[in-house]
Design an enzyme around this catalytic site. Structure first.
Site, PDB file in Angstrom:
ATOM      1  N   SER A  69      42.785  35.291  44.478  1.00 49.29           N
ATOM      2  CA  SER A  69      42.990  34.254  44.486  1.00 49.29           C
ATOM      3  C   SER A  69      44.716  34.219  44.117  1.00 49.29           C
ATOM      4  O   SER A  69      44.887  35.526  44.413  1.00 49.29           O
ATOM      5  CB  SER A  69      42.738  34.546  42.739  1.00 49.29           C
TER       6      SER A  69
HETATM    7  N1  SAH Z   1      38.867  38.136  42.814  1.00 49.48           N
HETATM    8  C1  SAH Z   1      38.569  38.261  43.539  1.00 49.48           C
HETATM    9  C2  SAH Z   1      38.515  36.373  44.725  1.00 49.48           C
HETATM   10  C3  SAH Z   1      37.751  36.404  45.580  1.00 49.48           C
HETATM   11  S1  SAH Z   1      36.906  35.033  45.598  1.00 49.48           S
HETATM   12  C4  SAH Z   1      39.968  37.875  44.698  1.00 49.48           C
HETATM   13  O1  SAH Z   1      41.326  37.812  44.561  1.00 49.48           O
HETATM   14  O2  SAH Z   1      39.849  38.030  45.809  1.00 49.48           O
HETATM   15  C5  SAH Z   1      35.628  35.269  45.158  1.00 49.48           C
HETATM   16  C6  SAH Z   1      34.724  35.837  45.233  1.00 49.48           C
HETATM   17  O3  SAH Z   1      32.712  35.572  44.246  1.00 49.48           O
HETATM   18  C7  SAH Z   1      34.287  35.835  46.233  1.00 49.48           C
HETATM   19  O4  SAH Z   1      34.302  36.981  47.205  1.00 49.48           O
HETATM   20  C8  SAH Z   1      32.561  35.525  46.902  1.00 49.48           C
HETATM   21  O5  SAH Z   1      31.889  36.105  47.404  1.00 49.48           O
HETATM   22  C9  SAH Z   1      32.303  35.910  44.873  1.00 49.48           C
HETATM   23  N2  SAH Z   1      31.337  35.634  44.724  1.00 49.48           N
HETATM   24  C10 SAH Z   1      30.868  34.299  44.524  1.00 49.48           C
HETATM   25  N3  SAH Z   1      29.371  33.747  43.815  1.00 49.48           N
HETATM   26  C11 SAH Z   1      29.155  34.827  42.970  1.00 49.48           C
HETATM   27  C12 SAH Z   1      27.945  35.274  42.716  1.00 49.48           C
HETATM   28  N4  SAH Z   1      27.235  34.867  42.563  1.00 49.48           N
HETATM   29  N5  SAH Z   1      28.077  36.738  41.824  1.00 49.48           N
HETATM   30  C13 SAH Z   1      29.013  37.859  42.713  1.00 49.48           C
HETATM   31  N6  SAH Z   1      30.494  36.977  43.301  1.00 49.48           N
HETATM   32  C14 SAH Z   1      30.131  35.758  43.587  1.00 49.48           C
END
Ligand code: SAH
Length: 219
Positions: A69
């Site tokens: 993010s």
């Molecule tokens: N906080 C993270 C954001 C990564 S993007 C950072 O700053 O790096 C969002 C993440 O949510 C991805 O890794 C994706 O795989 C995860 N995601 C999507 N749907 C999900 C679900 N149902 N349960 C858990 N994680 C999920």
């Protein structure tokens, strides 16, 4: 093994300081949030090839079609989550790179984080180990179901966008607790804040945002 690639040029403390100045200009005020983001090396949460871009205020790819993010949104969501009552126990849905998790782990007692993509979770786990974060627990599963064993949570933060708020997350919120979550499809999403008072939930709609979708199942 995570290499250090620290200290030089675009990954230096001075570059990080400039990011903090920009966050303040954009209205981030929480001293704890600013302090941890000033200290935490975001470049260690992205691929070495992207390290020189780690302190730009943008989302960056982390593989598997996912992104770390944007710093501003991490700061904003954390600041909103921490308003009001102290948050001892926090659940994060979407560990991804682990950067948001690491920011939270310095500001609350315990962080529980759920990720559906196993290789991303393993990389994040290795980073927490190397950086000696030891109040973080990780689970490989579909975060729409929360993490019931440790509920209720004083705060829940979701870093991927569902079309609708998963009811399990509302159930796992402690009375007085707060959920911060982007909601909507790929065309239109907004950040929502849900405060639980007893058994009633008060929802506030904030900024327009752009997150990867919350997907069901785990891989
Ligand atoms: N906080 C993270 C954001 C990564 S993007 C950072 O700053 O790096 C969002 C993440 O949510 C991805 O890794 C994706 O795989 C995860 N995601 C999507 N749907 C999900 C679900 N149902 N349960 C858990 N994680 C999920």
């Amino acid at each position: 093994m995570i290499s250090n690639h620290r200290g030089i040029g675009m990954t230096s403390q001075r570059t990080r300081d400039r990011l903090i100045t920009r966050l303040k200009e954009q209205g981030i005020q929480h001293p704890g949030v600013l302090a941890i983001m000033k200290a935490l090396p975001r470049h260690l949460f992205v691929d070495e090839a992207l390290a020189s871009r780690a302190y730009e205020d943008t989302a960056l790819p982390i593989g598997h079609g996912q992104t770390i993010s944007q710093p501003f949104i991490v700061a904003r969501m954390t600041e909103i989550l921490l308003e009001g009552l102290p948050k001892n126990k926090v659940l994060e849905v979407g560990t991804g790179s682990g950067y948001q998790t690491a920011v939270l782990s310095r500001l609350v007692e315990r962080v529980f984080s759920v990720e559906r993509i196993s290789p991303l979770q393993n990389q994040a786990r290795e980073r927490f180990y190397q950086l000696k974060f030891n109040n973080i627990r990780l689970k490989h599963s579909d975060g729409s179901w929360g993490w019931e064993e440790n509920a209720p949570y004083d705060g829940i933060i979701v870093t991927c966008a569902p079309e609708q708020i998963p009811t399990e997350l509302l159930k796992q919120l402690a009375p007085g607790g707060r959920l911060v979550i982007p909601v909507g499809g790929s065309a239109e999403q907004s950040l929502r804040v849900i405060d639980r008072n007893g058994n009633s939930f008060e929802e506030t709609e904030l900024d327009a945002v752009s997150f990867v979708p919350l997907l069901s199942g785990h891989i």
